[in-house]
Design an enzyme around this catalytic site. Structure first.
Site, short mmCIF file in Angstrom:
data_model
loop_
_atom_site.label_atom_id
_atom_site.label_comp_id
_atom_site.label_asym_id
_atom_site.label_seq_id
_atom_site.Cartn_x
_atom_site.Cartn_y
_atom_site.Cartn_z
N ARG A 296 0.85 -1.19 0.00
CA ARG A 296 0.00 0.00 0.00
C ARG A 296 0.89 1.23 0.00
NH1 ARG A 296 -3.52 0.64 4.42
NH2 ARG A 296 -4.73 2.00 3.06
N SER A 297 0.49 2.22 -0.74
CA SER A 297 1.24 3.46 -0.86
C SER A 297 1.54 4.10 0.49
CB SER A 297 0.45 4.44 -1.75
OG SER A 297 1.01 5.71 -1.73
N LEU B 98 2.07 2.74 3.34
CA LEU B 98 3.19 2.07 4.02
C LEU B 98 4.49 2.29 3.28
CD1 LEU B 98 1.44 -1.20 5.15
CD2 LEU B 98 2.47 0.51 6.63
N GLY B 99 4.43 2.31 1.95
CA GLY B 99 5.63 2.60 1.17
C GLY B 99 6.22 3.95 1.53
N ASP C 33 0.15 -17.19 -9.32
CA ASP C 33 -0.26 -18.00 -10.47
C ASP C 33 -1.74 -18.36 -10.46
OD1 ASP C 33 2.02 -18.59 -12.19
OD2 ASP C 33 2.87 -19.64 -10.46
N THR D 29 2.33 -15.10 1.48
CA THR D 29 3.52 -14.80 2.28
C THR D 29 4.06 -13.45 1.83
OG1 THR D 29 4.07 -17.10 2.73
CG2 THR D 29 5.88 -15.53 2.81
N GLU E 208 7.13 -10.59 2.02
CA GLU E 208 8.57 -10.43 2.23
C GLU E 208 8.80 -9.00 2.71
OE1 GLU E 208 9.08 -11.07 -1.79
OE2 GLU E 208 9.23 -13.24 -1.66
#
Length: 194
Positions: free
Chosen positions: A104-105, A107-108, A122, A130, A132
């Site tokens: 999310r922007s 948090l970025g 996929d 998960t 990272e």
């Protein structure tokens, strides 16, 4: 073609796409994505005293320890730290959709990276996502279980996948629950067996 909120709702209503549980559809369903929430489990590398990680020799699962955070308590992600997290929601994709997970922007803008490289999901995948997680800020950032942490968007394929993820031999992360460590070492084990 990226699915709009209208199409996402239709796929969910028809049961073609499953995202469970969606706690607050009004907040979570965005114009072309769905916000997913942070779970309370984290995997942290126990690498003190190690010079490096060798995926041909090391089992990443054995190099990690689980951290469980109580409801309402923060998990502090320190500068330069890398941990695996998970979404609360389980996502099940039909054979004709792929998905993309992005941070999310909001948090970025605090320096939180939600995925290092694995933002692609996929067709036919089922499981919790998960995450990272890393902090490129210069100060720790508090992350709270239950907060909206990332967004998932959906792309329609030109035709259903011939071999969706659940049918593919060696699908290492199908039906994953909780933060799931790398299983890259399995690829090397299979080469040695041949």
């Amino acid at each position: 073609m990226i699915l709009s909120d209208r199409d996402i709702k239709k796929y969910l209503e028809e049961g073609k796409l499953v995202i469970h549980p969606i706690d607050d559809p009004q907040k979570q369903i965005q114009p072309s994505s769905v916000d997913l929430r942070l779970g309370n489990s984290f995997l942290h590398f126990k690498v003190e005293g190690r010079a490096y990680i060798d995926p041909t020799q090391d089992s990443p699962q054995e190099l990690m320890e689980i951290i469980e955070i109580e409801e309402g308590k923060p998990f502090f992600l320190r500068p330069g730290e890398f941990v695996l997290g998970t979404t609360i929601e389980t996502v099940k994709l039909p054979d004709d959709l792929v998905a993309r997970v992005d941070g999310r922007s909001s948090l970025g803008r605090l320096g939180i990276i939600v995925h290092a490289t694995a933002g692609y999901v996929d067709p036919g995948f089922c499981g919790q996502i998960t995450l990272e997680l890393s902090n490129i800020n210069r100060v720790p950032v508090a992350l709270y279980p239950g907060m909206r942490i990332c967004q998932i968007s959906f792309y329609k394929l030109s035709s259903p996948a011939e071999t969706p993820y659940y049918k593919k031999a060696g699908s290492k992360y199908h039906n994953q629950k909780g933060p799931t460590a790398s299983r890259l070492n399995i690829d090397f084990c299979k080469k040695e067996e041949k």
